[in-house]
Structures are given as C-alpha cells and as structure tokens.
Design an enzyme around this catalytic site. Structure first.
Site, PDB file in Angstrom:
ATOM      1  N   ASP A 176       2.803  -1.655  -4.800  1.00 33.42           N
ATOM      2  CA  ASP A 176       0.937  -1.251  -4.862  1.00 33.42           C
ATOM      3  C   ASP A 176       0.870  -2.198  -5.850  1.00 33.42           C
ATOM      4  OD1 ASP A 176      -0.956   1.416  -2.782  1.00 33.42           O
ATOM      5  OD2 ASP A 176      -1.659   0.546  -5.175  1.00 33.42           O
ATOM      6  N   LYS A 195      -6.936   2.329  18.080  1.00 40.14           N
ATOM      7  CA  LYS A 195      -7.318   3.424  17.159  1.00 40.14           C
ATOM      8  C   LYS A 195      -8.311   3.421  17.180  1.00 40.14           C
ATOM      9  CE  LYS A 195      -5.853   4.970  12.998  1.00 40.14           C
ATOM     10  NZ  LYS A 195      -5.626   6.127  13.313  1.00 40.14           N
ATOM     11  N   GLY A 210       1.279  -1.046   0.180  1.00 41.99           N
ATOM     12  CA  GLY A 210      -0.198   0.323  -0.159  1.00 41.99           C
ATOM     13  C   GLY A 210       1.272   1.269  -0.208  1.00 41.99           C
ATOM     14  N   CYS A 227     -10.984   8.760   7.696  1.00 40.40           N
ATOM     15  CA  CYS A 227     -11.336   7.855   8.975  1.00 40.40           C
ATOM     16  C   CYS A 227     -11.939   8.452   9.099  1.00 40.40           C
ATOM     17  CB  CYS A 227      -9.925   7.706   8.572  1.00 40.40           C
ATOM     18  SG  CYS A 227      -9.042   7.612   7.755  1.00 40.40           S
ATOM     19  N   PHE A 228     -12.889   9.102   9.813  1.00 41.63           N
ATOM     20  CA  PHE A 228     -13.276   9.583  10.776  1.00 41.63           C
ATOM     21  C   PHE A 228     -14.947   8.825  10.993  1.00 41.63           C
ATOM     22  CE2 PHE A 228     -11.768  13.904  13.294  1.00 41.63           C
ATOM     23  CZ  PHE A 228     -10.242  12.671  13.742  1.00 41.63           C
ATOM     24  N   GLU A 277      -1.615   3.628  12.627  1.00 41.72           N
ATOM     25  CA  GLU A 277      -1.105   5.054  12.337  1.00 41.72           C
ATOM     26  C   GLU A 277      -1.987   5.890  12.885  1.00 41.72           C
ATOM     27  OE1 GLU A 277       2.212   5.319  11.773  1.00 41.72           O
ATOM     28  OE2 GLU A 277       1.381   7.211  12.186  1.00 41.72           O
ATOM     29  N   LEU A 302      -0.843   9.253  11.982  1.00 38.19           N
ATOM     30  CA  LEU A 302      -0.721  10.460  11.648  1.00 38.19           C
ATOM     31  C   LEU A 302      -1.841  10.928  11.081  1.00 38.19           C
ATOM     32  CD1 LEU A 302      -1.138  10.324   8.261  1.00 38.19           C
ATOM     33  CD2 LEU A 302       0.842   9.177   8.228  1.00 38.19           C
ATOM     34  N   LYS A 355     -15.725   6.554   8.638  1.00 38.33           N
ATOM     35  CA  LYS A 355     -14.900   5.468   8.479  1.00 38.33           C
ATOM     36  C   LYS A 355     -15.272   4.413   9.983  1.00 38.33           C
ATOM     37  CE  LYS A 355     -11.290   4.272   6.606  1.00 38.33           C
ATOM     38  NZ  LYS A 355     -10.374   3.130   7.793  1.00 38.33           N
ATOM     39  N   THR A 383     -10.905   3.701  18.964  1.00 37.57           N
ATOM     40  CA  THR A 383     -11.715   4.640  19.721  1.00 37.57           C
ATOM     41  C   THR A 383     -10.668   6.047  19.681  1.00 37.57           C
ATOM     42  OG1 THR A 383     -11.700   2.413  20.966  1.00 37.57           O
ATOM     43  CG2 THR A 383     -11.558   4.692  22.367  1.00 37.57           C
TER      44      THR A 383
HETATM   45  P1  NAD Z   1      -5.107   4.759   0.169  1.00 35.27           P
HETATM   46  O1  NAD Z   1      -5.942   4.573  -0.510  1.00 35.27           O
HETATM   47  O2  NAD Z   1      -4.380   6.395  -0.333  1.00 35.27           O
HETATM   48  O3  NAD Z   1      -4.035   3.945   0.125  1.00 35.27           O
HETATM   49  C1  NAD Z   1      -4.465   2.125   0.055  1.00 35.27           C
HETATM   50  C2  NAD Z   1      -3.407   1.817  -1.037  1.00 35.27           C
HETATM   51  O4  NAD Z   1      -2.969   0.083  -1.269  1.00 35.27           O
HETATM   52  C3  NAD Z   1      -3.558   1.996  -2.470  1.00 35.27           C
HETATM   53  O5  NAD Z   1      -2.574   2.752  -3.530  1.00 35.27           O
HETATM   54  C4  NAD Z   1      -4.328   0.951  -3.533  1.00 35.27           C
HETATM   55  O6  NAD Z   1      -4.014   0.952  -4.473  1.00 35.27           O
HETATM   56  C5  NAD Z   1      -3.370   0.257  -2.039  1.00 35.27           C
HETATM   57  N1  NAD Z   1      -3.826  -1.048  -2.115  1.00 35.27           N
HETATM   58  C6  NAD Z   1      -4.953  -1.984  -2.362  1.00 35.27           C
HETATM   59  N2  NAD Z   1      -5.194  -3.332  -2.122  1.00 35.27           N
HETATM   60  C7  NAD Z   1      -3.408  -4.166  -1.834  1.00 35.27           C
HETATM   61  C8  NAD Z   1      -3.313  -5.073  -2.772  1.00 35.27           C
HETATM   62  N3  NAD Z   1      -3.775  -6.431  -2.332  1.00 35.27           N
HETATM   63  N4  NAD Z   1      -1.760  -5.246  -3.178  1.00 35.27           N
HETATM   64  C9  NAD Z   1      -0.966  -3.532  -3.417  1.00 35.27           C
HETATM   65  N5  NAD Z   1      -1.620  -2.368  -2.975  1.00 35.27           N
HETATM   66  C10 NAD Z   1      -2.783  -2.233  -2.340  1.00 35.27           C
HETATM   67  O7  NAD Z   1      -4.918   4.031   2.230  1.00 35.27           O
HETATM   68  P2  NAD Z   1      -4.716   5.550   3.493  1.00 35.27           P
HETATM   69  O8  NAD Z   1      -4.498   6.633   3.366  1.00 35.27           O
HETATM   70  O9  NAD Z   1      -3.043   4.853   3.243  1.00 35.27           O
HETATM   71  O10 NAD Z   1      -4.835   4.608   4.555  1.00 35.27           O
HETATM   72  C11 NAD Z   1      -4.942   2.954   4.387  1.00 35.27           C
HETATM   73  C12 NAD Z   1      -5.177   2.499   6.060  1.00 35.27           C
HETATM   74  O11 NAD Z   1      -4.832   3.561   7.191  1.00 35.27           O
HETATM   75  C13 NAD Z   1      -6.122   2.639   5.937  1.00 35.27           C
HETATM   76  O12 NAD Z   1      -6.638   1.592   6.952  1.00 35.27           O
HETATM   77  C14 NAD Z   1      -6.902   4.417   6.764  1.00 35.27           C
HETATM   78  O13 NAD Z   1      -7.882   3.878   7.633  1.00 35.27           O
HETATM   79  C15 NAD Z   1      -5.937   4.271   8.086  1.00 35.27           C
HETATM   80  N6  NAD Z   1      -5.459   5.464   8.013  1.00 35.27           N
HETATM   81  C16 NAD Z   1      -5.291   6.343   7.445  1.00 35.27           C
HETATM   82  C17 NAD Z   1      -4.624   7.605   7.816  1.00 35.27           C
HETATM   83  C18 NAD Z   1      -4.742   8.342   7.217  1.00 35.27           C
HETATM   84  O14 NAD Z   1      -4.480   9.642   7.265  1.00 35.27           O
HETATM   85  N7  NAD Z   1      -5.598   8.912   5.726  1.00 35.27           N
HETATM   86  C19 NAD Z   1      -4.389   8.321   8.994  1.00 35.27           C
HETATM   87  C20 NAD Z   1      -4.368   7.290   9.774  1.00 35.27           C
HETATM   88  C21 NAD Z   1      -4.735   5.425   9.795  1.00 35.27           C
HETATM   89  C1  UGA Z   2      -7.666  12.276  11.782  1.00 36.42           C
HETATM   90  C2  UGA Z   2      -6.462  11.964  12.536  1.00 36.42           C
HETATM   91  O1  UGA Z   2      -6.177  13.156  14.090  1.00 36.42           O
HETATM   92  C3  UGA Z   2      -5.015  11.147  13.383  1.00 36.42           C
HETATM   93  O2  UGA Z   2      -4.678  10.677  14.615  1.00 36.42           O
HETATM   94  C4  UGA Z   2      -5.652  10.545  12.767  1.00 36.42           C
HETATM   95  O3  UGA Z   2      -4.692   9.036  12.458  1.00 36.42           O
HETATM   96  C5  UGA Z   2      -5.745   9.462  10.571  1.00 36.42           C
HETATM   97  O4  UGA Z   2      -7.519  10.498  10.794  1.00 36.42           O
HETATM   98  C6  UGA Z   2      -6.847   8.446  10.795  1.00 36.42           C
HETATM   99  O5  UGA Z   2      -6.690   7.654  10.866  1.00 36.42           O
HETATM  100  O6  UGA Z   2      -6.942   8.420   9.522  1.00 36.42           O
HETATM  101  P1  UGA Z   2      -6.784  13.274   9.926  1.00 36.42           P
HETATM  102  O7  UGA Z   2      -8.312  13.251   9.198  1.00 36.42           O
HETATM  103  O8  UGA Z   2      -5.599  13.620   8.542  1.00 36.42           O
HETATM  104  O9  UGA Z   2      -6.451  12.665  10.673  1.00 36.42           O
HETATM  105  O10 UGA Z   2      -7.264  15.083   9.927  1.00 36.42           O
HETATM  106  P2  UGA Z   2      -7.439  15.646  11.418  1.00 36.42           P
HETATM  107  O11 UGA Z   2      -6.382  16.648  11.569  1.00 36.42           O
HETATM  108  O12 UGA Z   2      -7.940  14.921  12.185  1.00 36.42           O
HETATM  109  O13 UGA Z   2      -8.871  16.374  10.964  1.00 36.42           O
HETATM  110  C7  UGA Z   2     -10.067  16.086  10.238  1.00 36.42           C
HETATM  111  C8  UGA Z   2     -11.299  16.014   9.930  1.00 36.42           C
HETATM  112  O14 UGA Z   2     -11.557  17.637  11.377  1.00 36.42           O
HETATM  113  C9  UGA Z   2     -11.184  17.917   8.935  1.00 36.42           C
HETATM  114  O15 UGA Z   2     -11.537  17.850   8.227  1.00 36.42           O
HETATM  115  C10 UGA Z   2     -10.674  18.783   9.503  1.00 36.42           C
HETATM  116  O16 UGA Z   2     -10.973  19.733   9.018  1.00 36.42           O
HETATM  117  C11 UGA Z   2     -12.275  18.881  10.794  1.00 36.42           C
HETATM  118  N1  UGA Z   2     -11.235  19.239  12.782  1.00 36.42           N
HETATM  119  C12 UGA Z   2      -9.891  19.192  12.900  1.00 36.42           C
HETATM  120  C13 UGA Z   2     -11.984  19.830  12.694  1.00 36.42           C
HETATM  121  O17 UGA Z   2     -13.384  20.628  12.469  1.00 36.42           O
HETATM  122  N2  UGA Z   2     -11.754  21.245  13.750  1.00 36.42           N
HETATM  123  C14 UGA Z   2     -10.457  20.323  14.678  1.00 36.42           C
HETATM  124  O18 UGA Z   2     -10.278  21.350  15.740  1.00 36.42           O
HETATM  125  C15 UGA Z   2      -9.919  19.568  14.471  1.00 36.42           C
END
Ligand code: NAD
Ligand code: UGA
Length: 472
Positions: free
Chosen positions: A38, A226, A13, A282-283, A171, A173, A285, A228
């Site tokens: 990927d 995570k 990924g 994510c939120f 993660e 981030l 979902k 939570t």
């Molecule tokens: P994303 O869609 O940006 O990336 C996922 C990648 O995985 C895609 O490029 C897809 O083509 C690839 N993929 C899917 N199946 C595959 C396979 N079988 N082999 C190889 N590649 C494959 O997703 P993301 O935003 O990076 O999120 C990934 C996970 O991390 C999710 O579970 C999400 O909830 C979690 N997460 C996301 C964030 C965020 O800020 N985006 C933060 C923390 C956690």
């Molecule tokens: C969020 C969490 O902050 C990360 O810790 C987590 O890893 C990630 O989801 C995930 O699991 O994907 P992210 O969605 O990238 O990160 O961004 P946030 O800064 O949390 O903002 C989320 C949404 O809330 C945005 O639309 C933002 O504008 C909104 N937000 C945020 C507000 O409306 N008010 C705030 O005070 C903060």
C-alpha cells in the site's frame, strides 16, 4: 502447454478487501508467499502492529488469521517495486470511489488508482504476470489495463520477458462478515480469456472452495455481474424501505410484511431488513456507476430505473431526520440527542456513506446538540465525517454541535431522545429503566433498525418510534 505456477502473489491495496482477502488466501495456501502493498505507510504500520486493536480494519476473526501467517507467508509492506517484480500474480485491490469532479463527476468511478496500479505493474514486472482485477470496476476497464500493460511490453527497453494475462475476479464479501464470506463464498467469479491464467487462479481458490462454486465467464460478464449484484441487493433495501413508509401511513407492520413476502421462496427472506437507508462504500458508488454506464450507452430508461434506487435511499434518510424533528415538537435546537451507532452497519468500524452521517448533519442543521456513541468507530473518523472545523464555524449561526460519548449511558444522560442508527448487539439489551432516569421527559427513542425490545422501552416510560410501524 505448461501451466502457470503461482508461488508469489502481490496484492496492491491493503484496505477492507485486500487485507482480509489475502489473510484468507495466506491461511489456505501456506506455500504461496503473499505480499500486500500500500502507498499508505500508516496503514501498513497498523497491519504490522503487535497490538491487534491497532489493525486498520475491524472484522470478526481477522486478527487470528493475520497473526497465524504474518511474516511467515503473509507480509505487509510499502515496497511496491520488490513485491511486483517477484510476483507471478498481482491483484489490484485499490479504491474506486465516485469521481467528484471532471467528466462523469458524481456518477462515474474514479479509476486513477487503478490506472496507477496498472502502470506500476507495467513498470516493475519482469516475467509473465497474471493481473487480477479485484476492485469493483466499470465494464471494459480490463481493456484499459490491457492497453497500459501492452504498451510496456512494446516499450520494453530492458528486453525482459514481460507478458501479461488480465483476469476479473470481483469480490463479494460484505463487511462485518468478511472472513465468513471469504471462507465460504456463494461463488467465486473468474472472468477472462486466457484459460491457463483462469486455471491458475481457480487452482488457488480450490484449496478451500468447492470446484462447482468457481464460475468462469468472459471478462465483461464478470465485471458487469459485480455491479449488477450490488445493484440488486441495494434495490431490495430501497424496496423494503419504501414499503416501511407505507406501513407507517397505513397501520401495517413492516416486520409482518417482511415475513409474509420473505416466505415466498422466489423472493427469499434475506436482505429485507428496513433501516435508515443503505450505507457503505459500495452500493451507492456501484449503482451510480451503472447509471453512468447506461447513459453512456444511451440507455436512459435503464439509467433512470437504477437512479430510483438511490433516490429512495436518500429520501429514507431525510424523511427519518424530518420525522424526528416533528416528534420533538418541531424543534431540536439546543436539545441533547443521543446518537447510537455511527458505523454504516454492525460489526464494522467503517463509516463510509453511513446513514448516521446524513441524519447527524440534518439534526445539526436544525441546531441540535448531538452526543454520539459507537462501540468500534474511532473518534477521528467521526470528526472527519462531521467536519469539525465547519462545525465550529457554524456554532454561532444556530448550527448545532456534537460530542463523542463514551457509552450509551453517557450519550443518553440529559438527552430528550435516543436515535438508534446501527444495530450493534450492545444496543439490543439496553436497560431502559436505568436509561430513562437520566433523560429529560418526555423521553423518546427512535429505532431506525427495528431491533430494540420496544415493549420494555415503553414499559420504562419512553415514547417509541419504530421504523415501519405506526401502532406502537
Ligand atoms: P480501501 O480504501 O479500504 O483500500 C484501498 C487501498 O488501496 C487504500 O489503503 C489505498 O491507500 C490503496 N492504494 C490506492 N492506490 C494505490 C496504489 N497505486 N498503490 C498501492 N496502494 C494503493 O478500499 P476497499 O474497501 O478495500 O475497496 C477496494 C475495492 O474493492 C473497491 O473497488 C471496492 O468497490 C471493492 N469492494 C469493496 C468491498 C468492501 O466491503 N469494502 C467489498 C467488495 C468489493
Ligand atoms: C455489500 C454487499 O453485500 C457485498 O456482497 C459486496 O461485496 C459489498 O457491498 C461491496 O461491493 O462493497 P457491505 O456494503 O459491506 O456489502 O454490507 P451489506 O451487508 O451489504 O450492507 C450494506 C448496507 O445495507 C448497510 O448500511 C446495511 O445496514 C444495509 N442493509 C443491509 C439494510 O438496510 N437492510 C438489509 O436487509 C441489509
């Protein structure tokens, strides 16, 4: 007992998590070869591009880190078989969106990409492999992964020395701050029951994360923590947004309320900014997942409690659309409206679940002509999100239309209103005097992020609506 030595890592990924996370790993661990794989060739080509503006993800400082290690100890490829077969540790960092059909549709996470990854690991690995869940997963997913891996051990016809340890390492981030968060995390969470595997992963992180920030738990606590954490963060936003509406009805000012409650150290000042509703991939979902899990375990009260956070979020988006229409004399048909910001927050090009999408769709439904400007979002994403074809079909039925603008001025030219939906720095210092000359009067600005200098906008002659404040 010997410790596990990790010399090669594969990350399945190359998305918003896989790319930045592995770039940070590679920079701190020059002796580990890291391969990010990927199935999406276009994405891999973009990561390998010489032109950093073509990288698939925009994150401050990311380009520097990638350029520093790429093709030294950081590789981007679609060659899954080779990357898995040579790896001592494999991260699963694939997408886990909400299911759109079948059992649990609209709530449960779709784990087909996780399962496919587990099957690929089962097939291609040929020695002991530490499998790390990096994706956000429902509690007990590790059990499924273990079963798939175990079956490959049992049916190992080639009789290779396959064996597996499974860890959860969610993660935390946030987009736009990914590198800062990865470089200096509040904590790193590692869940599992194989101490040697936990130590091996902990050893990698301890190259840059202080040991007291590396938290070790059982695997189910790690998975649930995570979900939570995201639910608690989202809950704060729904809480402040619900109060923003009350401020508008009562004459209180949301920023004053925010400051007053945030100074209570038990509440804290972070994550209390009112807005058009939370977006991002994510939120929603993850809360839906929590709701689904709670119902699965027959905890309906718990499910309803968390569902409320989503309900308020949806309500906030639609109430903003409704009030814009009301202020514009109850009619926006054929009126040009400038949309400033399409990303779900500033400093990212990501539009997944962006509140801008919902607000735009509501206004298009009312027949508006939207001119959309975002400094980082690619045009193709806006087109996908607003479903171009559907738009064209509806044009003759009173449905509105939209175009992409090249700047704030371009979007505002000839418009009745400006709607600020993403808090990009560029929007904080708009020259209102200049802008209003281009607009039709009475001209409006709707600030859904409470971030503009409203006094300057008022002085220039604009009518101002600011979230959580009725007295402007
Ligand atoms: P994303 O869609 O940006 O990336 C996922 C990648 O995985 C895609 O490029 C897809 O083509 C690839 N993929 C899917 N199946 C595959 C396979 N079988 N082999 C190889 N590649 C494959 O997703 P993301 O935003 O990076 O999120 C990934 C996970 O991390 C999710 O579970 C999400 O909830 C979690 N997460 C996301 C964030 C965020 O800020 N985006 C933060 C923390 C956690
Ligand atoms: C969020 C969490 O902050 C990360 O810790 C987590 O890893 C990630 O989801 C995930 O699991 O994907 P992210 O969605 O990238 O990160 O961004 P946030 O800064 O949390 O903002 C989320 C949404 O809330 C945005 O639309 C933002 O504008 C909104 N937000 C945020 C507000 O409306 N008010 C705030 O005070 C903060």
């Amino acid at each position: 007992m010997n410790n596990y030595v990790v010399k090669k890592i594969c990350c399945i990924g190359a998305g918003y998590v896989g790319g930045p996370t592995m770039a940070v790993f590679a920079n701190h661990c020059p002796n580990i070869k890291i391969t990010v794989v990927d199935i999406n060739q276009e994405r891999i080509d973009a990561w390998n591009s010489d032109d950093i503006s073509q990288f698939p993800i925009f994150e401050p400082q990311l380009d520097k880190l990638v350029l520093n290690c790429r093709n030294k100890n950081l590789f981007f490829t679609t060659n899954l078989e080779q990357s898995i077969s040579e790896a001592d540790m494999v991260f699963i960092s694939v997408n886990t969106p909400t299911k759109t059909k079948g059992v649990g549709a609209g709530k449960a996470s779709d784990l087909k990409w996780v399962e496919a990854s587990a099957r690929q690991i089962a097939k291609f690995s040929n020695s002991h492999t530490i499998v790390v869940e990096k994706s956000t997963l429902p509690v007990k997913t590790a059990e499924t992964i273990k079963k798939i891996l175990l079956s490959s051990q049992e049916n190992n016809l080639e009789k290779t020395e396959k064996s597996f340890s499974v860890l959860s390492n969610p993660e935390f981030l946030s987009e736009g701050n990914a590198i800062k968060d990865l470089e200096n995390p509040d904590r790193v969470l590692i869940g599992g029951d194989d101490e040697k595997a936990i130590d091996a992963l902990s050893e990698i992180y301890s190259n840059w994360v202080p040991k007291n920030k590396i938290l070790k738990t059982n695997i189910w606590s790690s998975e649930l923590s995570k979900l939570t954490a995201n639910a608690f963060l989202a809950q704060r936003i729904s809480s402040i947004n619900s109060i923003s509406a009350l401020c508008e009805s009562t004459g209180a000012d949301i920023n004053q309320v925010k400051k007053a409650i945030g100074m209570d150290t038990r509440i804290g000042e972070k994550f209390l900014s009112p807005g058009p509703g939370f977006g991002g991939s994510c939120f929603q979902k993850d809360i839906l997942n929590l709701v689904y899990l709670s119902s699965f375990y027959k905890l309906e009260e718990v499910a309803n409690y968390w569902q409320g956070v989503i309900d308020i979020n949806n309500w906030q988006k639609s109430r903003i659309s409704r009030l814009i229409v009301n202020y514009l004399f109850g009619n926006v048909s054929e009126k040009k409206i400038a949309i400033l910001g399409f990303a779900f927050k500033a400093n990212t090009n990501d539009t997944r679940q962006s509140p801008s999408i919902d607000v735009c769709k509501d206004l298009l439904e009312e027949g508006a002509h939207l001119s959309i400007y975002d400094p980082k979002v690619e045009n193709s994403k806006i087109i996908d999100d607003l479903q171009n074809d559907l738009n064209k079909l509806k044009v003759n039925q009173g449905y509105g239309y939209w175009e992409i603008a090249s700047s704030v001025l371009d979007a505002a030219n000839g418009s009745d209103a400006i709607i600020l939906l993403t808090e990009w720095d560029e929007f904080l210092n708009i020259e209102w005097e200049k802008l209003i000359k281009l607009m039709r009067k009475p001209a409006w600005v709707f600030d859904t992020r409470s971030c503009i200098d409203y006094k300057k906008a008022r002085k220039a002659g604009l009518n101002v609506w600011k979230i959580g404040n009725s007295l402007i």
